[in-house]
Design a protein around this motif. Structure first.
Motif: not given
Length: 433
Positions: A229-231, A391-394, A400-402
């Motif tokens: 997610l950082v990437l 942070p909202l996007v993260f 959804v992802v992990y």
């Protein structure tokens, strides 16, 4: 004010403490102390007079009511169809009640944070100092833990299990739970110190502390989800926002070498972790198989299957996945265990768990609660809103992802905070108009 800062510091620390030993006494609900703190939070709400239930929290309440209604019908069907109220040694009705406690506590917690922040102009200032305190604590904890990893038994007394652990996990059960905590602790103080127009010395301290925490944890992290997610989300979002604003475009040009170094470091770190562990450990098979089981359950039950009966339908879908030739090349040893016990029977993500439980009702809730909130802040022209969007996007993509949100109260804290912030920004916009 100092007492208020200390009290909110305790609430925030409890929100990120997600491996409390009390889980061994009271069950999974007690993995965080918030479940016990929700009682005084509820009393605070009752004794504080009239309080306003925000539009977003009303979505939470309506979604819980939807789950309860769906659960009644599906539980009745499963019990009649199987001729037994138990499945994999678990009483389905009791399981449904237990599962309903999670969103119930979340609603109380959300309303407490929202009500407290919404009353008084000094609350954001109190929150800022409490957040800085937690950020300092976590930074020091992270440094000490990272240099103590070789022992494998760093502060096991504060964790539910006394088994050795050789990865950074801070106050959580495992490292994959850290990403949302770190991201919120990094970016919220940066936003608040600018939004409140604090003295330059405090601003510089917060900027340096957050930059150090971000770089240090990112370079030390072994969490595939966090690094991914950082990437793919944080870095591109930062670059785009800096470029779109003429005032920060020059800063972007100066920061490009640093951003590239961090991005390359994250990429190679993620590549090495995936190459070593992803396929051989079965993580990919477990994740991919769980997501496929969730989607197949949703297709067959588009309205959702509710609480309690979730474990029956998900376990049945797992059986279908294991029989499918499509997944024969994957390591599925972990997911095979899902057929024998209800312990850890989950897709490990908020989105895919609730896609099974809530179906279309969940998708409607997810759009109005998470996606529309993101749209609002994305349309705000203020440069500092970037530190809210990240942070909202993260947390949205992370759900959804992990990871799941069931006991991750820092996520619900962020949502309650942005709820109050949205109200303030809308009031400001109306006054300017």
């Amino acid at each position: 004010m100092k007492l208020k800062i200390v009290l909110i510091f305790i609430v925030l620390l409890a929100s990120i403490y997600q491996d409390c030993p009390l889980v061994n006494v009271f069950g999974e609900l007690a993995r965080t102390p918030i479940v016990f703190m929700s009682i005084p939070m509820g009393l605070y709400l009752m004794l504080s007079g009239k309080f306003y239930i925000s539009k977003y929290n009303s979505y939470l309440i309506l979604y819980l009511l939807y789950l309860v209604i769906i659960s009644v019908f599906y539980l009745a069907f499963v019990i009649i169809y199987t001729g037994d109220v138990n499945f994999l040694g678990e009483n389905l009705i009791v399981k449904a009640i237990k599962m309903a406690v999670y969103p119930g506590v979340i609603i109380v917690y959300y309303q407490f944070i929202y009500t407290w922040l919404d009353r008084g102009e000094d609350k954001f200032t109190i929150l800022l100092y409490a957040l800085i305190g937690v950020e300092i604590f976590i930074t020091l904890f992270l440094i000490v833990e990272s240099v103590s990893l070789d022992s494998g038994y760093f502060l096991t007394a504060i964790h539910a299990s006394k088994d050795g652990y050789w990865r950074i996990r801070l106050l959580t059960y495992e490292e994959s739970w850290i990403g949302s905590i770190i991201t919120i602790l990094i970016f919220l103080p940066v936003f608040l110190v600018g939004y409140l127009n604090k003295p330059k010395r405090l601003k510089n301290f917060v900027y340096c502390l957050s930059a150090f925490l971000f770089v240090y944890y990112t370079l030390k992290s072994q969490s595939k989800g966090y690094l991914l997610l950082v990437l793919v989300s944080i870095m591109p979002l930062v670059i785009k926002k800096l470029y779109d604003n003429k005032e920060t475009r020059k800063l972007l040009y100066a920061a490009i070498p640093v951003i590239l170094i961090i991005s390359v470091g994250v990429y190679f770190s993620l590549s090495q972790i995936v190459a070593k562990h992803w396929y051989t450990s079965g993580s990919f098979g477990t994740r991919f198989g769980s997501y496929a089981a969730s989607l197949s359950t949703f297709v067959c039950n588009p309205l959702g299957v509710g609480l309690g009966s979730f474990i029956y339908y998900f376990a049945e879908a797992i059986n279908d996945i294991l029989r499918s030739e499509m997944f024969s090349g994957l390591v599925l040893s972990e997911i095979m265990g899902y057929r024998r016990t209800t312990q850890a029977l989950s897709t490990k993500t908020y989105f895919f768990d609730h896609l099974i439980m809530g179906g279309i009702g969940f998708l409607v809730f997810f759009y109005y609660f998470f996606i529309k909130r993101y749209f609002f802040f994305s349309n705000i022209k203020r440069t500092d809103v970037l530190f809210i969007i990240i942070p909202l996007v993260f947390v949205t993509l992370g759900g959804v992802v992990y990871f799941t949100y069931d006991i991750k109260y820092e996520v619900w804290f962020l949502m309650a905070f942005t709820d109050v912030l949205q109200k303030k920004l809308m009031t400001t916009q109306n006054d300017e108009a």
